[in-house]
Write a protein that holds these residues in place. Structure first.
Motif, PDB file in Angstrom:
ATOM      1  N   ASN A   1       0.846  -1.190   0.000  1.00  0.00           N
ATOM      2  CA  ASN A   1       0.000   0.000   0.000  1.00  0.00           C
ATOM      3  C   ASN A   1       0.882   1.240   0.000  1.00  0.00           C
ATOM      4  N   ASN A   2       0.615   2.146  -0.931  1.00  0.00           N
ATOM      5  CA  ASN A   2       1.412   3.362  -1.061  1.00  0.00           C
ATOM      6  C   ASN A   2       0.504   4.583  -1.142  1.00  0.00           C
ATOM      7  N   ILE A   3       0.930   5.641  -0.473  1.00  0.00           N
ATOM      8  CA  ILE A   3       0.244   6.925  -0.580  1.00  0.00           C
ATOM      9  C   ILE A   3       1.306   8.001  -0.789  1.00  0.00           C
ATOM     10  N   SER A   4       1.053   8.904  -1.711  1.00  0.00           N
ATOM     11  CA  SER A   4       2.021   9.970  -1.994  1.00  0.00           C
ATOM     12  C   SER A   4       1.301  11.294  -2.139  1.00  0.00           C
ATOM     13  N   LEU A   5       1.990  12.357  -1.739  1.00  0.00           N
ATOM     14  CA  LEU A   5       1.498  13.731  -1.868  1.00  0.00           C
ATOM     15  C   LEU A   5       2.493  14.496  -2.720  1.00  0.00           C
ATOM     16  N   GLU A   6       2.008  15.219  -3.713  1.00  0.00           N
ATOM     17  CA  GLU A   6       2.903  16.008  -4.549  1.00  0.00           C
ATOM     18  C   GLU A   6       2.253  17.345  -4.895  1.00  0.00           C
ATOM     19  N   GLY A   7       3.100  18.319  -5.095  1.00  0.00           N
ATOM     20  CA  GLY A   7       2.608  19.642  -5.452  1.00  0.00           C
ATOM     21  C   GLY A   7       3.753  20.520  -5.932  1.00  0.00           C
TER      22      GLY A   7
END
Length: 396
Positions: free
Chosen positions: A365-371
């Motif tokens: 399970n992977n979660i990523s935040l980008e901006g």
């Protein structure tokens, strides 16, 4: 009197002139400007009349001019942008805006992270998009290269989960298995993919895995394989066997804050097992008796099954037979001196190997935040990996 031949020549000339005039009357001069989504000009953008060899290139201001008929279609293209088409119709001015979307198909990352067009390179290079590593994913990301890049051989370890993976490009060049691998470069930083404990001589008692296998597949944007010493000249002798450049994901090009969630579940079982015979047991010439497994007993140092008949109802000392000393078995090397092995029934154990293996389960399970904004970008990624192997008591 005018000769008939001259009359026909005059008629034919008139018809050809009429056709030429009609054709020229159908074509009009079409002008316009090619820009990107930010309304910036795209100098060098190509404008071609579809289905013909007539075309032009936009100037430094993104402006172009071309002759086309009302029924023809203009094709606008530029490296790294989506190709669009526009029917001329009655328009004399056609302005178009191209959007980004095909950069990875035409541009690859070369030595020192420089982006170049594939067709402009003078050596063999092949890129794999990062999305390929998260589809039917492997725990060791290097295994995902198997069958995707020509000339690249992937050798998996048989040590189970967490095992190492070797990579060779265009064959072996040394008897030392660690001297055959390409150099791995992650975002411009070289790393070693050597297998700890392996040198090509002797046995590898413990498989500690390979360094490149520690990279999270969810964090890879692309992987580029540079083949041969010419391709990796800038990295020196360490890249004599080629180089594999790994570019990780970033928040560059993102608008606002983005959230990505990726979840994978896989199951595994042995693909195929041998067909076992249950007629004869371990031994030779129909004889067997276990003492220490090193030949001190009767044929207990062989692994062939030419021993006594398993259906004869015999009692024979065996590896797992109890000893006269409580709590010890026949194969225990630390058994008290003088203890004897008690003979037990010599019978077959059908499906004992098949039943030994279990269903392996891998949960990721992977979660990523980008901006990003005009001056900077950011990306945060977290992955939870839980793996249970097909061999009992193996997990990661």
């Amino acid at each position: 009197m005018i000769a008939p031949k001259k009359i026909w020549q005059g008629v034919l000339t008139a018809v050809l002139l009429l056709i030429l005039q009609v054709s020229m009357a159908q074509q009009v001069r079409v002008t316009g400007k090619v820009t990107d989504a930010s309304n910036e000009p795209l100098p060098g953008a190509t404008v071609v009349v579809k289905g013909t060899t007539r075309g032009t290139v936009a100037d430094v201001d993104g402006s172009y001019a071309i002759d086309a008929s009302a029924s023809e279609t203009l094709v606008f293209s530029f490296v790294g942008f989506e190709t669009i088409e526009r029917i001329v119709g009655n328009a004399s001015v056609i302005d178009v805006t191209l959007t980004e979307g095909v950069a990875l198909n035409e541009v690859v990352v070369t030595a020192l992270g420089v982006e170049r067009e594939t067709k402009a390179l003078g050596y063999s290079v092949q890129a794999v998009d990062g999305s390929k590593f998260t589809e039917a994913r492997e725990t060791n990301v290097i295994n995902s290269l198997s069958g995707r890049v020509a000339g690249v051989q992937i050798t998996n370890s048989s040590s189970g989960i967490g095992g190492s993976t070797r990579v060779t490009i265009r064959g072996e060049s040394s008897l030392n298995i660690n001297a055959n691998q390409p150099l791995f470069v992650v975002d411009g930083v070289p790393i070693s993919n050597n297998i700890v404990g392996s040198s090509g001589s002797g046995n590898q008692e413990v498989d500690y895995g390979n360094a490149a296998g520690e990279i999270n597949p969810d964090d890879i944007a692309s992987m580029t394989v540079l083949k041969g010493p010419a391709a990796a000249a800038l990295y020196g002798s360490r890249a004599a066997n080629g180089a594999i450049l790994i570019t990780t994901k970033s928040g560059k090009g993102k608008k606002g804050l983005g959230v990505t969630i990726n979840s994978n579940t896989t199951f595994e079982n042995p693909l195929r097992l041998p067909q076992w015979q249950n007629k004869y047991g371990q031994g030779n010439n129909g004889q067997f008796s276990f003492v220490n497994g090193a030949g001190s007993g009767i044929a207990d140092g062989v692994d062939e099954s030419w021993g006594p008949d398993l259906t004869a109802g015999l009692l024979i000392p065996q590896y797992d037979s109890p000893r006269s000393a409580a709590g010890f078995r026949g194969g225990d090397l630390n058994a008290p001196a003088g203890s004897t092995i008690t003979a037990t029934p010599w019978i077959a154990q059908p499906d004992n190997i098949n039943d030994f293996f279990q269903t392996g389960v891998t949960l990721s399970n992977n979660i990523s935040l980008e901006g990003a904004n005009e001056k900077s970008n950011i990306r945060l990624s977290w992955t939870n990996l839980d793996q249970k192997g097909i061999v009992p008591n193996t997990d990661l």
